[in-house]
Design an enzyme around this catalytic site. Sequence first.
Site, mmCIF file in Angstrom:
data_model
loop_
_atom_site.group_PDB
_atom_site.id
_atom_site.type_symbol
_atom_site.label_atom_id
_atom_site.label_comp_id
_atom_site.label_asym_id
_atom_site.label_seq_id
_atom_site.Cartn_x
_atom_site.Cartn_y
_atom_site.Cartn_z
ATOM 1 N N ASP A 93 0.809 -1.319 0.102
ATOM 2 C CA ASP A 93 -0.061 -0.200 -0.267
ATOM 3 C C ASP A 93 0.690 1.356 0.148
ATOM 4 O O ASP A 93 1.811 1.011 0.005
ATOM 5 C CB ASP A 93 -1.086 0.202 1.705
ATOM 6 C CG ASP A 93 -0.396 -0.323 2.671
ATOM 7 O OD1 ASP A 93 0.959 0.232 2.537
ATOM 8 O OD2 ASP A 93 -1.016 0.055 3.340
ATOM 9 N N ASP A 267 -8.247 -7.077 0.509
ATOM 10 C CA ASP A 267 -7.044 -7.237 1.641
ATOM 11 C C ASP A 267 -7.948 -7.018 3.342
ATOM 12 O O ASP A 267 -8.333 -6.216 2.706
ATOM 13 C CB ASP A 267 -5.982 -6.588 1.515
ATOM 14 C CG ASP A 267 -6.188 -5.325 1.981
ATOM 15 O OD1 ASP A 267 -6.848 -4.376 0.801
ATOM 16 O OD2 ASP A 267 -5.845 -5.000 3.106
ATOM 17 N N CYS A 305 -14.309 -28.541 7.196
ATOM 18 C CA CYS A 305 -12.891 -27.694 6.763
ATOM 19 C C CYS A 305 -11.551 -29.040 6.631
ATOM 20 O O CYS A 305 -11.943 -29.439 7.833
ATOM 21 C CB CYS A 305 -12.867 -26.839 7.882
ATOM 22 S SG CYS A 305 -10.918 -25.649 7.390
ATOM 23 N N CYS A 307 -8.517 -27.959 6.553
ATOM 24 C CA CYS A 307 -7.043 -27.820 7.227
ATOM 25 C C CYS A 307 -5.882 -28.117 8.068
ATOM 26 O O CYS A 307 -6.664 -29.060 8.265
ATOM 27 C CB CYS A 307 -7.649 -26.141 7.169
ATOM 28 S SG CYS A 307 -7.290 -25.587 8.995
ATOM 29 N N CYS A 310 -7.913 -27.956 11.002
ATOM 30 C CA CYS A 310 -8.467 -29.041 11.434
ATOM 31 C C CYS A 310 -8.430 -30.388 11.182
ATOM 32 O O CYS A 310 -9.157 -31.211 11.819
ATOM 33 C CB CYS A 310 -9.493 -28.538 10.644
ATOM 34 S SG CYS A 310 -10.165 -26.271 10.936
ATOM 35 N N HIS A 336 -6.089 -21.378 9.701
ATOM 36 C CA HIS A 336 -7.275 -21.903 10.054
ATOM 37 C C HIS A 336 -8.388 -20.641 9.205
ATOM 38 O O HIS A 336 -8.643 -21.332 8.271
ATOM 39 C CB HIS A 336 -8.772 -22.361 10.638
ATOM 40 C CG HIS A 336 -10.038 -22.909 10.730
ATOM 41 N ND1 HIS A 336 -10.265 -23.532 10.395
ATOM 42 C CD2 HIS A 336 -10.436 -22.297 10.907
ATOM 43 C CE1 HIS A 336 -11.685 -23.014 10.083
ATOM 44 N NE2 HIS A 336 -11.446 -22.094 10.568
#
Length: 378
Positions: A93, A267, A305, A307, A310, A336
Amino acid sequence: MAITYELIKTCKQTGARLGRVHTPHGSFETPMFMPVGTLATVKTMSPEELEQMGAQIILSNTYHLWLRPGEDIVEEAGGLHKFMNWNGSILTDSGGFQVFSLSDLRQIEEEGVHFRNHISGEKLFLSPEKAMRIQNSLGADIMMAFDECPPYPAEYDYMKKSVERTSRWAERCLEGHNRPNDQGLFGIVQGGEYEELRRQSAKDLTSMNFPGYAIGGLSVGEPKDVMNRVLDFTTPLLPDHKPRYLMGVGSPDSLIDGSLRGIDMFDCVLPTRIARNGTLMTSEGRLVVRNAKFARDFRPIDENCNCHTCRNYSRAYIRHLVKANETFGFRLTTYHNLHFLLKLMGRVREAIREDRLGDFREEFFEQYGFNKPNAKNF
Ligand SMILES: [Zn+2]
Protein backbone atom coordinates in the site's frame (compact mmCIF):
# COMPACT_ATOMS: atom_id res chain seq x y z
CA MET A 1 3.54 -3.52 -18.49
CA ALA A 2 4.37 -5.19 -15.19
CA ILE A 3 0.74 -6.12 -14.47
CA THR A 4 -1.82 -7.46 -16.93
CA TYR A 5 -5.33 -8.80 -16.42
CA GLU A 6 -6.93 -11.65 -18.32
CA LEU A 7 -10.72 -11.96 -18.13
CA ILE A 8 -11.61 -15.65 -18.29
CA LYS A 9 -15.37 -15.41 -17.99
CA THR A 10 -18.26 -13.42 -16.60
CA CYS A 11 -20.92 -15.11 -14.44
CA LYS A 12 -24.18 -15.08 -16.39
CA GLN A 13 -26.21 -14.98 -13.20
CA THR A 14 -24.45 -12.04 -11.51
CA GLY A 15 -21.87 -10.35 -13.76
CA ALA A 16 -19.01 -11.37 -11.42
CA ARG A 17 -15.62 -11.84 -13.11
CA LEU A 18 -13.35 -14.87 -13.19
CA GLY A 19 -9.89 -13.81 -14.22
CA ARG A 20 -6.15 -13.97 -13.81
CA VAL A 21 -3.66 -11.24 -12.91
CA HIS A 22 -0.14 -11.67 -14.28
CA THR A 23 2.73 -10.17 -12.27
CA PRO A 24 6.55 -10.40 -12.39
CA HIS A 25 6.27 -13.08 -9.67
CA GLY A 26 3.73 -15.37 -11.27
CA SER A 27 0.02 -15.02 -11.77
CA PHE A 28 -2.94 -15.41 -9.45
CA GLU A 29 -6.59 -16.26 -9.99
CA THR A 30 -9.31 -13.75 -9.25
CA PRO A 31 -11.45 -13.02 -7.31
CA MET A 32 -8.66 -13.43 -4.76
CA PHE A 33 -8.13 -12.63 -1.10
CA MET A 34 -4.70 -11.27 -0.10
CA PRO A 35 -3.46 -12.07 3.44
CA VAL A 36 -1.87 -9.05 5.12
CA GLY A 37 1.78 -9.22 6.15
CA THR A 38 2.16 -5.78 7.71
CA LEU A 39 5.83 -5.98 8.72
CA ALA A 40 6.99 -8.32 5.95
CA THR A 41 5.40 -11.27 7.74
CA VAL A 42 1.84 -12.57 7.92
CA LYS A 43 1.83 -12.74 11.71
CA THR A 44 2.75 -16.24 12.96
CA MET A 45 2.73 -17.85 9.47
CA SER A 46 5.80 -18.90 7.47
CA PRO A 47 5.88 -18.27 3.71
CA GLU A 48 5.90 -22.07 3.25
CA GLU A 49 2.63 -22.35 5.20
CA LEU A 50 1.07 -19.54 3.17
CA GLU A 51 1.99 -21.33 -0.02
CA GLN A 52 0.61 -24.60 1.34
CA MET A 53 -2.79 -23.03 2.08
CA GLY A 54 -2.99 -21.56 -1.44
CA ALA A 55 -2.05 -17.90 -0.92
CA GLN A 56 -0.76 -16.51 -4.22
CA ILE A 57 -0.36 -12.84 -3.35
CA ILE A 58 0.18 -11.10 -0.01
CA LEU A 59 0.09 -7.47 1.04
CA SER A 60 2.70 -5.57 3.02
CA ASN A 61 2.50 -2.09 4.54
CA THR A 62 4.78 0.67 3.29
CA TYR A 63 4.29 2.86 6.36
CA HIS A 64 5.42 0.16 8.78
CA LEU A 65 8.38 -1.01 6.67
CA TRP A 66 9.52 2.57 6.14
CA LEU A 67 9.66 3.06 9.94
CA ARG A 68 11.25 -0.33 10.58
CA PRO A 69 13.53 -1.77 9.37
CA GLY A 70 13.66 1.03 6.77
CA GLU A 71 13.22 0.59 3.02
CA ASP A 72 16.98 0.92 2.44
CA ILE A 73 17.61 -2.31 4.34
CA VAL A 74 14.88 -4.12 2.39
CA GLU A 75 16.39 -2.83 -0.86
CA GLU A 76 19.87 -3.92 0.18
CA ALA A 77 18.49 -7.41 0.87
CA GLY A 78 17.36 -7.54 -2.78
CA GLY A 79 13.78 -6.35 -2.26
CA LEU A 80 10.84 -7.57 -0.21
CA HIS A 81 10.52 -10.96 -1.96
CA LYS A 82 14.11 -11.93 -1.09
CA PHE A 83 14.08 -10.23 2.31
CA MET A 84 11.11 -12.32 3.53
CA ASN A 85 11.66 -15.37 1.29
CA TRP A 86 8.26 -15.14 -0.46
CA ASN A 87 8.35 -15.94 -4.16
CA GLY A 88 4.72 -15.22 -4.95
CA SER A 89 3.30 -11.81 -5.81
CA ILE A 90 3.35 -8.93 -3.34
CA LEU A 91 1.34 -5.73 -3.15
CA THR A 92 2.38 -2.76 -1.03
CA ASP A 93 0.00 0.00 0.00
CA SER A 94 1.13 3.63 -0.12
CA GLY A 95 1.32 4.36 3.60
CA GLY A 96 -1.46 6.91 3.23
CA PHE A 97 -4.08 4.92 5.12
CA GLN A 98 -1.79 4.47 8.16
CA VAL A 99 -0.82 8.14 8.16
CA PHE A 100 -4.50 9.04 8.30
CA SER A 101 -5.58 6.33 10.74
CA LEU A 102 -2.63 5.85 13.13
CA SER A 103 -1.26 9.33 13.69
CA ASP A 104 -3.44 11.90 15.37
CA LEU A 105 -1.12 14.85 14.87
CA ARG A 106 -1.18 15.37 11.14
CA GLN A 107 -1.33 18.30 8.79
CA ILE A 108 -2.39 17.83 5.18
CA GLU A 109 -0.91 20.18 2.61
CA GLU A 110 -0.80 20.13 -1.16
CA GLU A 111 2.80 18.92 -0.97
CA GLY A 112 2.03 15.99 1.35
CA VAL A 113 1.26 15.13 4.95
CA HIS A 114 3.18 16.07 8.11
CA PHE A 115 2.61 13.74 11.02
CA ARG A 116 4.23 12.05 13.99
CA ASN A 117 5.65 8.54 14.06
CA HIS A 118 3.10 6.48 16.05
CA ILE A 119 5.93 4.68 17.88
CA SER A 120 8.58 7.30 18.65
CA GLY A 121 6.67 10.56 18.27
CA GLU A 122 9.29 11.78 15.76
CA LYS A 123 8.08 14.31 13.13
CA LEU A 124 7.73 12.80 9.65
CA PHE A 125 6.56 13.80 6.19
CA LEU A 126 5.06 11.66 3.45
CA SER A 127 4.28 12.84 -0.08
CA PRO A 128 3.32 11.14 -3.35
CA GLU A 129 6.97 11.23 -4.50
CA LYS A 130 8.24 9.83 -1.23
CA ALA A 131 5.61 7.06 -1.17
CA MET A 132 6.80 6.07 -4.67
CA ARG A 133 10.49 6.12 -3.71
CA ILE A 134 9.84 3.89 -0.70
CA GLN A 135 7.69 1.47 -2.69
CA ASN A 136 10.26 1.35 -5.52
CA SER A 137 12.86 0.34 -2.91
CA LEU A 138 10.57 -2.32 -1.40
CA GLY A 139 10.07 -3.74 -4.90
CA ALA A 140 6.55 -5.25 -4.66
CA ASP A 141 4.83 -6.36 -7.90
CA ILE A 142 1.92 -4.00 -7.30
CA MET A 143 2.23 -0.61 -5.62
CA MET A 144 -0.50 1.82 -4.66
CA ALA A 145 -0.86 5.52 -5.34
CA PHE A 146 -0.62 7.87 -2.34
CA ASP A 147 -4.15 9.09 -1.65
CA GLU A 148 -6.16 10.72 1.08
CA CYS A 149 -8.62 8.42 2.82
CA PRO A 150 -11.13 10.65 4.65
CA PRO A 151 -13.05 9.14 7.57
CA TYR A 152 -16.72 8.11 7.34
CA PRO A 153 -18.90 10.10 7.27
CA ALA A 154 -17.29 13.11 5.57
CA GLU A 155 -19.05 16.26 4.36
CA TYR A 156 -19.57 16.55 0.61
CA ASP A 157 -17.47 19.72 0.32
CA TYR A 158 -14.54 18.21 2.16
CA MET A 159 -14.78 15.01 0.14
CA LYS A 160 -14.79 16.96 -3.11
CA LYS A 161 -11.58 18.82 -2.20
CA SER A 162 -10.04 15.55 -1.07
CA VAL A 163 -10.95 13.73 -4.31
CA GLU A 164 -9.41 16.54 -6.37
CA ARG A 165 -6.24 16.46 -4.31
CA THR A 166 -6.07 12.66 -4.61
CA SER A 167 -6.23 13.03 -8.42
CA ARG A 168 -3.40 15.59 -8.40
CA TRP A 169 -1.39 13.31 -6.11
CA ALA A 170 -2.06 10.37 -8.46
CA GLU A 171 -0.42 12.30 -11.32
CA ARG A 172 2.59 13.02 -9.14
CA CYS A 173 2.76 9.31 -8.24
CA LEU A 174 2.87 8.33 -11.92
CA GLU A 175 5.70 10.79 -12.49
CA GLY A 176 7.61 9.73 -9.41
CA HIS A 177 7.36 5.99 -10.15
CA ASN A 178 10.78 4.90 -11.39
CA ARG A 179 10.27 1.19 -12.12
CA PRO A 180 7.12 0.89 -14.29
CA ASN A 181 8.53 -2.17 -16.08
CA ASP A 182 8.95 -4.21 -12.88
CA GLN A 183 6.18 -2.77 -10.71
CA GLY A 184 2.59 -1.92 -11.60
CA LEU A 185 1.10 1.16 -9.96
CA PHE A 186 -2.64 1.13 -9.17
CA GLY A 187 -4.75 4.28 -8.85
CA ILE A 188 -7.28 4.57 -5.99
CA VAL A 189 -10.82 5.82 -6.59
CA GLN A 190 -12.14 7.81 -3.63
CA GLY A 191 -15.32 9.84 -3.12
CA GLY A 192 -16.96 8.27 -0.08
CA GLU A 193 -20.65 7.54 -0.49
CA TYR A 194 -21.19 10.31 -3.09
CA GLU A 195 -21.91 8.98 -6.57
CA GLU A 196 -20.96 12.22 -8.30
CA LEU A 197 -17.57 12.26 -6.58
CA ARG A 198 -16.88 8.58 -7.27
CA ARG A 199 -17.68 9.34 -10.89
CA GLN A 200 -15.30 12.30 -10.95
CA SER A 201 -12.53 10.34 -9.22
CA ALA A 202 -12.91 7.36 -11.58
CA LYS A 203 -12.87 9.67 -14.61
CA ASP A 204 -9.70 11.47 -13.45
CA LEU A 205 -7.86 8.26 -12.63
CA THR A 206 -8.87 6.17 -15.64
CA SER A 207 -7.65 8.99 -17.89
CA MET A 208 -4.18 8.45 -16.38
CA ASN A 209 -4.15 4.85 -17.59
CA PHE A 210 -3.01 2.92 -14.51
CA PRO A 211 -2.58 -0.88 -14.98
CA GLY A 212 -5.18 -1.46 -12.23
CA TYR A 213 -7.63 0.37 -9.99
CA ALA A 214 -8.59 0.18 -6.35
CA ILE A 215 -11.74 1.37 -4.68
CA GLY A 216 -10.68 3.06 -1.43
CA GLY A 217 -12.54 4.71 1.39
CA LEU A 218 -14.88 1.77 2.03
CA SER A 219 -15.00 -0.55 5.04
CA VAL A 220 -14.20 2.51 7.18
CA GLY A 221 -17.26 2.21 9.43
CA GLU A 222 -20.13 2.60 6.96
CA PRO A 223 -23.03 0.11 7.00
CA LYS A 224 -22.71 -2.82 4.59
CA ASP A 225 -25.61 -1.68 2.43
CA VAL A 226 -23.82 1.65 1.88
CA MET A 227 -20.71 -0.22 0.76
CA ASN A 228 -22.72 -2.38 -1.64
CA ARG A 229 -24.52 0.65 -3.05
CA VAL A 230 -21.21 2.48 -3.63
CA LEU A 231 -19.82 -0.61 -5.37
CA ASP A 232 -22.96 -0.84 -7.53
CA PHE A 233 -22.29 2.56 -9.05
CA THR A 234 -18.47 2.64 -8.86
CA THR A 235 -17.37 -0.72 -10.30
CA PRO A 236 -18.97 -0.10 -13.73
CA LEU A 237 -16.88 3.10 -14.02
CA LEU A 238 -13.67 1.05 -14.12
CA PRO A 239 -12.20 -0.48 -17.30
CA ASP A 240 -13.06 -4.14 -18.01
CA HIS A 241 -9.54 -5.13 -19.01
CA LYS A 242 -7.83 -4.15 -15.75
CA PRO A 243 -7.95 -5.59 -12.21
CA ARG A 244 -10.22 -4.01 -9.59
CA TYR A 245 -9.20 -4.08 -5.95
CA LEU A 246 -11.51 -3.37 -3.02
CA MET A 247 -9.27 -2.23 -0.17
CA GLY A 248 -9.66 -3.36 3.44
CA VAL A 249 -12.48 -5.86 2.98
CA GLY A 250 -12.26 -9.41 4.34
CA SER A 251 -15.46 -10.58 6.02
CA PRO A 252 -16.91 -13.63 4.26
CA ASP A 253 -20.21 -11.92 3.30
CA SER A 254 -18.45 -8.84 1.91
CA LEU A 255 -16.02 -10.96 -0.11
CA ILE A 256 -18.97 -12.65 -1.80
CA ASP A 257 -20.94 -9.43 -2.21
CA GLY A 258 -17.87 -7.63 -3.63
CA SER A 259 -17.10 -10.45 -6.08
CA LEU A 260 -20.71 -10.37 -7.16
CA ARG A 261 -20.25 -6.70 -8.07
CA GLY A 262 -17.18 -7.29 -10.24
CA ILE A 263 -14.32 -6.92 -7.72
CA ASP A 264 -11.19 -9.03 -8.35
CA MET A 265 -8.93 -8.45 -5.34
CA PHE A 266 -9.46 -7.97 -1.60
CA ASP A 267 -7.26 -7.60 1.49
CA CYS A 268 -7.95 -7.31 5.18
CA VAL A 269 -6.29 -7.89 8.57
CA LEU A 270 -9.60 -9.31 9.86
CA PRO A 271 -8.90 -13.09 9.59
CA THR A 272 -5.44 -12.83 11.16
CA ARG A 273 -6.39 -10.23 13.80
CA ILE A 274 -9.46 -12.07 15.09
CA ALA A 275 -7.51 -15.34 15.03
CA ARG A 276 -5.21 -13.89 17.68
CA ASN A 277 -8.28 -13.29 19.88
CA GLY A 278 -9.41 -16.87 19.37
CA THR A 279 -12.26 -15.98 16.99
CA LEU A 280 -12.71 -18.30 14.03
CA MET A 281 -14.60 -18.26 10.77
CA THR A 282 -16.36 -21.55 10.15
CA SER A 283 -18.84 -22.88 7.61
CA GLU A 284 -21.53 -22.48 10.29
CA GLY A 285 -20.60 -18.96 11.36
CA ARG A 286 -18.40 -17.37 13.95
CA LEU A 287 -16.82 -19.53 16.65
CA VAL A 288 -15.23 -17.98 19.76
CA VAL A 289 -12.96 -20.78 20.89
CA ARG A 290 -12.27 -19.17 24.32
CA ASN A 291 -15.84 -19.93 25.39
CA ALA A 292 -16.18 -22.36 28.29
CA LYS A 293 -18.48 -24.64 26.30
CA PHE A 294 -15.49 -25.77 24.22
CA ALA A 295 -13.39 -26.92 27.20
CA ARG A 296 -14.25 -30.56 26.55
CA ASP A 297 -15.14 -30.30 22.87
CA PHE A 298 -12.76 -32.59 21.04
CA ARG A 299 -14.15 -31.94 17.57
CA PRO A 300 -12.18 -29.85 15.07
CA ILE A 301 -12.88 -26.10 14.75
CA ASP A 302 -14.87 -26.72 11.57
CA GLU A 303 -15.98 -30.23 10.68
CA ASN A 304 -16.23 -29.21 7.03
CA CYS A 305 -12.66 -27.89 6.88
CA ASN A 306 -9.66 -29.94 5.75
CA CYS A 307 -6.94 -27.48 6.80
CA HIS A 308 -3.87 -28.48 8.79
CA THR A 309 -5.47 -27.18 12.01
CA CYS A 310 -8.79 -28.98 11.57
CA ARG A 311 -7.21 -32.26 10.49
CA ASN A 312 -5.01 -32.44 13.56
CA TYR A 313 -6.25 -30.40 16.53
CA SER A 314 -9.39 -30.10 18.65
CA ARG A 315 -11.39 -27.12 19.88
CA ALA A 316 -10.51 -28.08 23.46
CA TYR A 317 -6.76 -28.09 22.76
CA ILE A 318 -6.85 -24.82 20.79
CA ARG A 319 -8.97 -23.19 23.51
CA HIS A 320 -6.41 -24.24 26.11
CA LEU A 321 -3.49 -22.83 24.06
CA VAL A 322 -5.24 -19.53 23.29
CA LYS A 323 -6.27 -19.03 26.91
CA ALA A 324 -2.70 -19.76 28.01
CA ASN A 325 -1.38 -17.25 25.45
CA GLU A 326 0.66 -19.96 23.75
CA THR A 327 2.05 -18.88 20.35
CA PHE A 328 1.17 -22.24 18.85
CA GLY A 329 -2.53 -21.58 19.53
CA PHE A 330 -2.37 -18.35 17.51
CA ARG A 331 -0.59 -20.17 14.70
CA LEU A 332 -3.36 -22.78 14.54
CA THR A 333 -6.21 -20.24 14.56
CA THR A 334 -4.46 -18.00 11.99
CA TYR A 335 -3.85 -20.96 9.71
CA HIS A 336 -7.50 -21.98 9.82
CA ASN A 337 -8.94 -18.48 9.22
CA LEU A 338 -6.68 -17.78 6.23
CA HIS A 339 -7.34 -21.23 4.79
CA PHE A 340 -11.07 -20.65 5.24
CA LEU A 341 -11.05 -17.38 3.26
CA LEU A 342 -8.73 -18.67 0.52
CA LYS A 343 -10.96 -21.73 0.13
CA LEU A 344 -14.05 -19.51 0.12
CA MET A 345 -12.58 -17.52 -2.79
CA GLY A 346 -11.90 -20.82 -4.59
CA ARG A 347 -15.60 -21.68 -4.20
CA VAL A 348 -16.56 -18.20 -5.44
CA ARG A 349 -14.41 -18.70 -8.57
CA GLU A 350 -15.95 -22.13 -9.13
CA ALA A 351 -19.45 -20.66 -8.82
CA ILE A 352 -18.60 -17.93 -11.37
CA ARG A 353 -17.26 -20.58 -13.73
CA GLU A 354 -20.60 -22.39 -13.42
CA ASP A 355 -22.75 -19.21 -13.69
CA ARG A 356 -24.26 -19.69 -10.23
CA LEU A 357 -22.65 -17.15 -7.89
CA GLY A 358 -26.10 -15.81 -6.94
CA ASP A 359 -27.22 -19.30 -5.83
CA PHE A 360 -23.92 -19.83 -4.03
CA ARG A 361 -24.45 -16.58 -2.11
CA GLU A 362 -27.88 -17.73 -0.93
CA GLU A 363 -26.59 -21.15 0.16
CA PHE A 364 -23.55 -19.72 1.93
CA PHE A 365 -25.48 -17.00 3.75
CA GLU A 366 -28.06 -19.56 4.87
CA GLN A 367 -25.48 -22.00 6.23
CA TYR A 368 -23.37 -19.25 7.76
CA GLY A 369 -26.38 -17.79 9.52
CA PHE A 370 -26.16 -14.34 7.89
CA ASN A 371 -29.86 -14.52 7.10
CA LYS A 372 -30.87 -14.81 10.74
CA PRO A 373 -32.20 -11.55 12.21
CA ASN A 374 -29.61 -11.43 15.02
CA ALA A 375 -26.72 -12.94 13.06
CA LYS A 376 -23.32 -12.19 14.57
CA ASN A 377 -21.03 -10.89 11.92
CA PHE A 378 -17.47 -9.62 12.09
ZN1 LIG B 1 -9.67 -25.51 9.35
